[in-house]
Structure formats: structure tokens, C-alpha cells
Design a protein around this motif. Structure first.
Motif, PDB file in Angstrom:
ATOM      1  N   THR A  46       0.833  -1.202   0.000  1.00 17.35           N
ATOM      2  CA  THR A  46       0.000   0.000   0.000  1.00 17.35           C
ATOM      3  C   THR A  46       0.871   1.256   0.000  1.00 17.35           C
ATOM      4  O   THR A  46       2.098   1.174  -0.068  1.00 17.35           O
ATOM      5  N   SER A  47       0.241   2.418   0.108  1.00 18.84           N
ATOM      6  CA  SER A  47       0.995   3.672   0.077  1.00 18.84           C
ATOM      7  C   SER A  47       0.356   4.714   0.985  1.00 18.84           C
ATOM      8  O   SER A  47      -0.733   5.212   0.712  1.00 18.84           O
ATOM      9  N   ALA A  48       1.060   5.056   2.061  1.00 20.63           N
ATOM     10  CA  ALA A  48       0.562   6.066   2.990  1.00 20.63           C
ATOM     11  C   ALA A  48       0.597   7.457   2.377  1.00 20.63           C
ATOM     12  O   ALA A  48      -0.163   8.336   2.770  1.00 20.63           O
ATOM     13  N   ARG A  49       1.452   7.664   1.395  1.00 18.23           N
ATOM     14  CA  ARG A  49       1.617   8.998   0.819  1.00 18.23           C
ATOM     15  C   ARG A  49       0.768   9.229  -0.440  1.00 18.23           C
ATOM     16  O   ARG A  49       0.209  10.305  -0.631  1.00 18.23           O
ATOM     17  N   LEU A  50       0.625   8.208  -1.285  1.00 13.06           N
ATOM     18  CA  LEU A  50      -0.052   8.392  -2.562  1.00 13.06           C
ATOM     19  C   LEU A  50      -1.420   7.714  -2.647  1.00 13.06           C
ATOM     20  O   LEU A  50      -2.186   7.996  -3.572  1.00 13.06           O
ATOM     21  N   GLY A  51      -1.717   6.809  -1.722  1.00 10.03           N
ATOM     22  CA  GLY A  51      -3.021   6.162  -1.720  1.00 10.03           C
ATOM     23  C   GLY A  51      -3.199   5.087  -2.771  1.00 10.03           C
ATOM     24  O   GLY A  51      -4.330   4.687  -3.067  1.00 10.03           O
ATOM     25  N   THR A  52      -2.111   4.594  -3.323  1.00  4.70           N
ATOM     26  CA  THR A  52      -2.183   3.558  -4.337  1.00  4.70           C
ATOM     27  C   THR A  52      -2.003   2.170  -3.717  1.00  4.70           C
ATOM     28  O   THR A  52      -1.676   2.037  -2.540  1.00  4.70           O
ATOM     29  N   VAL A  53      -2.197   1.151  -4.542  1.00 10.46           N
ATOM     30  CA  VAL A  53      -1.853  -0.224  -4.181  1.00 10.46           C
ATOM     31  C   VAL A  53      -0.924  -0.732  -5.267  1.00 10.46           C
ATOM     32  O   VAL A  53      -1.211  -0.591  -6.467  1.00 10.46           O
ATOM     33  N   GLY A  54       0.222  -1.272  -4.868  1.00 11.85           N
ATOM     34  CA  GLY A  54       1.203  -1.757  -5.833  1.00 11.85           C
ATOM     35  C   GLY A  54       1.421  -3.243  -5.707  1.00 11.85           C
ATOM     36  O   GLY A  54       0.941  -3.888  -4.772  1.00 11.85           O
ATOM     37  N   LYS A  55       2.146  -3.782  -6.662  1.00  8.76           N
ATOM     38  CA  LYS A  55       2.493  -5.197  -6.660  1.00  8.76           C
ATOM     39  C   LYS A  55       3.987  -5.323  -6.884  1.00  8.76           C
ATOM     40  O   LYS A  55       4.548  -4.670  -7.783  1.00  8.76           O
ATOM     41  N   VAL A  56       4.661  -6.140  -6.066  1.00 13.43           N
ATOM     42  CA  VAL A  56       6.108  -6.280  -6.123  1.00 13.43           C
ATOM     43  C   VAL A  56       6.466  -7.747  -6.313  1.00 13.43           C
ATOM     44  O   VAL A  56       5.997  -8.608  -5.571  1.00 13.43           O
ATOM     45  N   THR A  57       7.311  -8.030  -7.314  1.00 13.79           N
ATOM     46  CA  THR A  57       7.758  -9.400  -7.539  1.00 13.79           C
ATOM     47  C   THR A  57       8.897  -9.738  -6.592  1.00 13.79           C
ATOM     48  O   THR A  57       9.466  -8.865  -5.933  1.00 13.79           O
ATOM     49  N   ARG A  58       9.245 -11.001  -6.539  1.00 18.28           N
ATOM     50  CA  ARG A  58      10.374 -11.447  -5.726  1.00 18.28           C
ATOM     51  C   ARG A  58      11.674 -10.781  -6.165  1.00 18.28           C
ATOM     52  O   ARG A  58      12.611 -10.620  -5.382  1.00 18.28           O
ATOM     53  N   GLY A  83      -8.604 -16.205  -1.786  1.00 16.39           N
ATOM     54  CA  GLY A  83      -7.510 -15.999  -2.714  1.00 16.39           C
ATOM     55  C   GLY A  83      -7.859 -15.170  -3.932  1.00 16.39           C
ATOM     56  O   GLY A  83      -7.015 -14.940  -4.802  1.00 16.39           O
ATOM     57  N   LYS A  84      -9.090 -14.690  -4.006  1.00 17.41           N
ATOM     58  CA  LYS A  84      -9.555 -13.980  -5.191  1.00 17.41           C
ATOM     59  C   LYS A  84      -9.717 -12.476  -4.983  1.00 17.41           C
ATOM     60  O   LYS A  84      -9.842 -11.726  -5.942  1.00 17.41           O
ATOM     61  N   ARG A  85      -9.732 -12.062  -3.718  1.00 16.28           N
ATOM     62  CA  ARG A  85      -9.984 -10.659  -3.426  1.00 16.28           C
ATOM     63  C   ARG A  85      -8.918 -10.086  -2.502  1.00 16.28           C
ATOM     64  O   ARG A  85      -8.341 -10.805  -1.681  1.00 16.28           O
ATOM     65  N   LEU A  86      -8.695  -8.789  -2.658  1.00 15.61           N
ATOM     66  CA  LEU A  86      -7.739  -8.065  -1.834  1.00 15.61           C
ATOM     67  C   LEU A  86      -8.492  -7.009  -1.042  1.00 15.61           C
ATOM     68  O   LEU A  86      -9.216  -6.197  -1.622  1.00 15.61           O
ATOM     69  N   PHE A  87      -8.331  -7.010   0.280  1.00 10.60           N
ATOM     70  CA  PHE A  87      -8.997  -6.043   1.154  1.00 10.60           C
ATOM     71  C   PHE A  87      -7.971  -5.004   1.610  1.00 10.60           C
ATOM     72  O   PHE A  87      -6.880  -5.361   2.050  1.00 10.60           O
ATOM     73  N   VAL A  88      -8.359  -3.725   1.515  1.00  3.09           N
ATOM     74  CA  VAL A  88      -7.421  -2.630   1.782  1.00  3.09           C
ATOM     75  C   VAL A  88      -8.060  -1.570   2.680  1.00  3.09           C
ATOM     76  O   VAL A  88      -9.185  -1.131   2.430  1.00  3.09           O
ATOM     77  N   CYS A  89      -7.347  -1.151   3.717  1.00  2.00           N
ATOM     78  CA  CYS A  89      -7.779  -0.039   4.562  1.00  2.00           C
ATOM     79  C   CYS A  89      -7.364   1.270   3.902  1.00  2.00           C
ATOM     80  O   CYS A  89      -6.197   1.438   3.521  1.00  2.00           O
ATOM     81  N   ALA A  90      -8.310   2.205   3.777  1.00  2.00           N
ATOM     82  CA  ALA A  90      -8.007   3.488   3.127  1.00  2.00           C
ATOM     83  C   ALA A  90      -8.531   4.641   3.982  1.00  2.00           C
ATOM     84  O   ALA A  90      -9.654   4.606   4.480  1.00  2.00           O
ATOM     85  N   GLY A  91      -7.699   5.667   4.156  1.00  3.57           N
ATOM     86  CA  GLY A  91      -8.090   6.834   4.942  1.00  3.57           C
ATOM     87  C   GLY A  91      -7.205   8.020   4.623  1.00  3.57           C
ATOM     88  O   GLY A  91      -6.605   8.101   3.550  1.00  3.57           O
ATOM     89  N   ASP A  92      -7.110   8.928   5.578  1.00  7.40           N
ATOM     90  CA  ASP A  92      -6.266  10.126   5.423  1.00  7.40           C
ATOM     91  C   ASP A  92      -5.792  10.542   6.812  1.00  7.40           C
ATOM     92  O   ASP A  92      -6.151  11.592   7.316  1.00  7.40           O
ATOM     93  N   ALA A  93      -4.968   9.688   7.403  1.00 14.59           N
ATOM     94  CA  ALA A  93      -4.581   9.892   8.798  1.00 14.59           C
ATOM     95  C   ALA A  93      -3.447  10.895   8.980  1.00 14.59           C
ATOM     96  O   ALA A  93      -3.481  11.726   9.888  1.00 14.59           O
ATOM     97  N   ASN A  94      -2.426  10.817   8.124  1.00 11.39           N
ATOM     98  CA  ASN A  94      -1.255  11.638   8.423  1.00 11.39           C
ATOM     99  C   ASN A  94      -0.400  12.029   7.226  1.00 11.39           C
ATOM    100  O   ASN A  94      -0.204  13.204   6.975  1.00 11.39           O
ATOM    101  N   TYR A  95       0.112  11.077   6.437  1.00  6.97           N
ATOM    102  CA  TYR A  95       1.194  11.377   5.518  1.00  6.97           C
ATOM    103  C   TYR A  95       0.792  11.606   4.062  1.00  6.97           C
ATOM    104  O   TYR A  95       1.655  11.695   3.192  1.00  6.97           O
ATOM    105  N   SER A  96      -0.490  11.701   3.762  1.00 11.43           N
ATOM    106  CA  SER A  96      -0.912  11.788   2.366  1.00 11.43           C
ATOM    107  C   SER A  96      -0.461  13.070   1.672  1.00 11.43           C
ATOM    108  O   SER A  96      -0.553  14.170   2.224  1.00 11.43           O
TER     109      SER A  96
END
Length: 318
Positions: A46-58, A83-96
Motif C-alpha cells: 500500500t501507500s501512505a503517501r499516494l493512496g495507491t496499491v502496488g504489486k512487487v515481484t520477488r 484468494g480472489k480478493r484483496l482487502f485494503v484499509c483506506a483513509g487520510d490519517a497523516n502522511y498523504s
């Protein structure tokens, strides 16, 4: 004598080497949450600054998985048991970077994404459940696939059932703290949640069937700055602690989490950079280095590179 001195210097050098890392380039993201996805052998971040969700390979290749102009910050992330869905917490607490007066400490959402397509399945508003400030921080699933979300500013745990209905699960007094309260959360198959209170440094046990019976787990130390957690098995818990400590602990219980002790810990020489959350990839425990100290200190040149770091445990000192 010279050989002995050289050996001692070498040994000292080896001891200072940090553990294995997966470094990835994702400018300004400041990732907070991490979840391993077995089917693709990759990590969602996730991203506290940009609000995106990314994917990283090994191998450390980062790609943007999901973005939404309405999002300010994303935090805790988990792959659903199906295994089919991704759950994400989203807000605007501090670093956005995109914080506004309308959203700052007010926004609280639970996003559900398709793990294959990245398309949004649902977007559940949690901000109306409890008045006041909000910080949706982490989440966990119970054995019936209900979702529980910590709100670190409202000192609450929310519940979203399988139909998407949101409600307040608990606002127990043990969740309260000055500043950031409930943070990391896991479900134990014994029928209860374990919640890390970031501010008080305590671990709270909350039965699913009766949250009024919440209790503080008796441990021989406190964990101020407690963040993400993993339930390794019914008796073993992994906890990430930042706040200057920057270590990861394995905590064990032999009495159904009435009490517990620290059994293992990472070395202070591993040099985690504001560790936030953890995920299991097979037998490996990977820790997200959130690097939040850079933002808190007002760094004018945001980082481009971030890393996940392998946790190597050693027996805790008595």
C-alpha cells in the motif's frame, strides 16, 4: 595475534550486515501494508503517501496495481481467504500528499479489489460508524470470513460481514490510548481477536461472541509502537514494533492467550527502517520498511526506493 585481530574485525563486519531485502523502486509511495499472494508469488503493498496499491515481484519489480484519485492513503492490506480478493484499509490519517480539509482524519474506507484484474469490487464507508477522527489501520478475517478493521483514532474495531454490512464490533476501554490506539489485528481459531494497542503497548484479547469480555494479555513487557501482526498458529504470534525500537518479536502463549511471553526477536543489528507490517511467504517472514521517519522529519526529497526485509529470529534474552 594479527590473525586473531583480523578474524574479530571480520566477525564484527558480518554481524553488522542487515538481513536479506527485496528492494523496489516506487517513488514517494512510503508503503505501509504488505500481503503475500501465493498464486502469483508476489507482494501487494500500500501507500501512505499516494493512496495507491502496488504489486512487487520477488525480483523487486514494482507495478501499480490500483489507483483512485479519491484515495489519500492506503494502509493495512490482506488477501481474502478465497484468494480472489484483496482487502485494503483506506483513509487520510497523516502522511498523504493529497490530503484535504474534507478528508484529513475523517475518511475511513474498506476497499475490496479483484486480485487478477485490479478492478474495485466494493468500497465500504466506515466513517459514519463512530463520530470523531478516523484512521482505518489494519484488518483481519475470522473463520467465517467476516472482516475486522482497527480504527486507531476512534479507538474502535469495526466488523464488515460477508454481505458488506458494516458495524461497530468493539470500543472497549482497553483499546483506548492517547494518539494512535488499536493497530495490528489478528484472528485466533479459538474464537477471538488479538489487537495491538499502539499507544499503550499492550495486547488485547477480544472474544468474537462477547466483546465485553475483552482482557489484556499478561506479558512481561510492553510494546509501544506495536504495529502489524501475524497469527503463526494458535500459540504463536509475530508482532512488528517501530517507534524507535524497530524490531520484530515472536510471542507465545500456553494458556489460550490469558498470558504470553516473548520467545524470539530480531537483532538490533538488522536495522529495520521504521518497520510497519509483516506477511508470511511460505516459511519466510517479510517485513515492510515503511521509512516513515523520513516524512515525520520533514524530508524534502522523498525516497524512490523502498524495501521488504526478511526477519531472522533468535532466542529472546531472559
Amino acid at each position: 595475534m594479527k590473525k586473531l585481530i583480523i578474524l574479530l574485525i571480520c566477525a564484527s563486519g558480518w554481524a553488522q550486515q542487515p538481513t536479506k531485502r527485496i528492494v523496489f523502486e516506487a517513488p514517494e509511495t512510503y508503503p505501509e501494508g504488505v500481503a503475500y499472494h501465493k498464486a502469483s508469488n508476489s507482494f501487494f503493498v500500500t501507500s501512505a503517501r499516494l493512496g495507491t496499491v502496488g504489486k512487487v515481484t520477488r525480483e523487486g519489480k514494482y507495478t501499480e496495481f490500483y489507483s483512485d484519485k479519491s484515495l489519500k492513503s492506503t494502509y493495512g492490506v490482506k488477501v481474502h481467504p478465497d484468494g480472489k480478493r484483496l482487502f485494503v484499509c483506506a483513509g487520510d490519517a497523516n502522511y498523504s500528499k493529497f490530503s484535504t480539509e474534507a478528508t484529513k482524519k475523517k475518511e475511513a474506507r474498506l476497499l475490496v479489489l479483484d486480485v487478477k484484474t485490479g478492478k474495485k469490487i466494493s468500497d465500504i464507508d466506515l466513517s459514519k460508524l463512530v463520530p470523531g477522527e478516523h484512521f482505518p489501520n489494519d484488518l483481519a478475517f475470522d473463520s467465517n470470513a467476516n472482516t475486522y478493521i482497527t480504527d486507531s483514532f476512534s479507538n474502535a474495531v469495526y466488523k464488515v460481514d460477508t454481505s458488506g454490512k458494516a458495524s461497530v464490533f468493539s470500543q472497549n476501554e482497553l483499546l483506548r490510548a492517547a494518539g494512535v490506539g488499536p493497530n495490528g489485528i489478528v484472528y485466533n481459531d479459538g474464537g477471538y481477536l488479538l489487537v495491538a494497542n499502539n499507544g499503550s503497548g499492550s495486547l488485547i484479547k477480544i472474544p468474537i461472541t462477547d466483546q465485553s469480555k475483552a482482557s489484556k494479555v499478561k506479558i512481561n513487557q510492553f510494546f509501544p509502537g506495536a504495529d502489524g501482526m501475524i497469527m503463526n498458529d494458535g500459540k504463536t504470534l509475530t508482532m512488528v514494533q517501530n517507534g524507535g525500537v524497530n524490531k520484530v518479536f515472536k510471542i507465545v502463549s500456553s494458556d489460550n492467550w490469558a498470558s504470553a511471553t516473548v520467545s524470539e526477536t530480531t537483532s538490533s543489528e538488522d536495522r529495520f527502517a521504521y518497520p510497519s507490517t509483516a506477511t508470511m511467504a511460505g516459511a519466510e517472514t517479510w517485513i515492510m520498511n515503511a521509512n516513515f521517519s523520513e516524512i515525520a522529519e520533514g524530508n524534502n526529497v522523498p525516497s524512490k526506493n523502498f524495501s521488504m526485509q526478511l526477519a531472522v529470529f533468535q532466542p529472546a534474552k531472559p
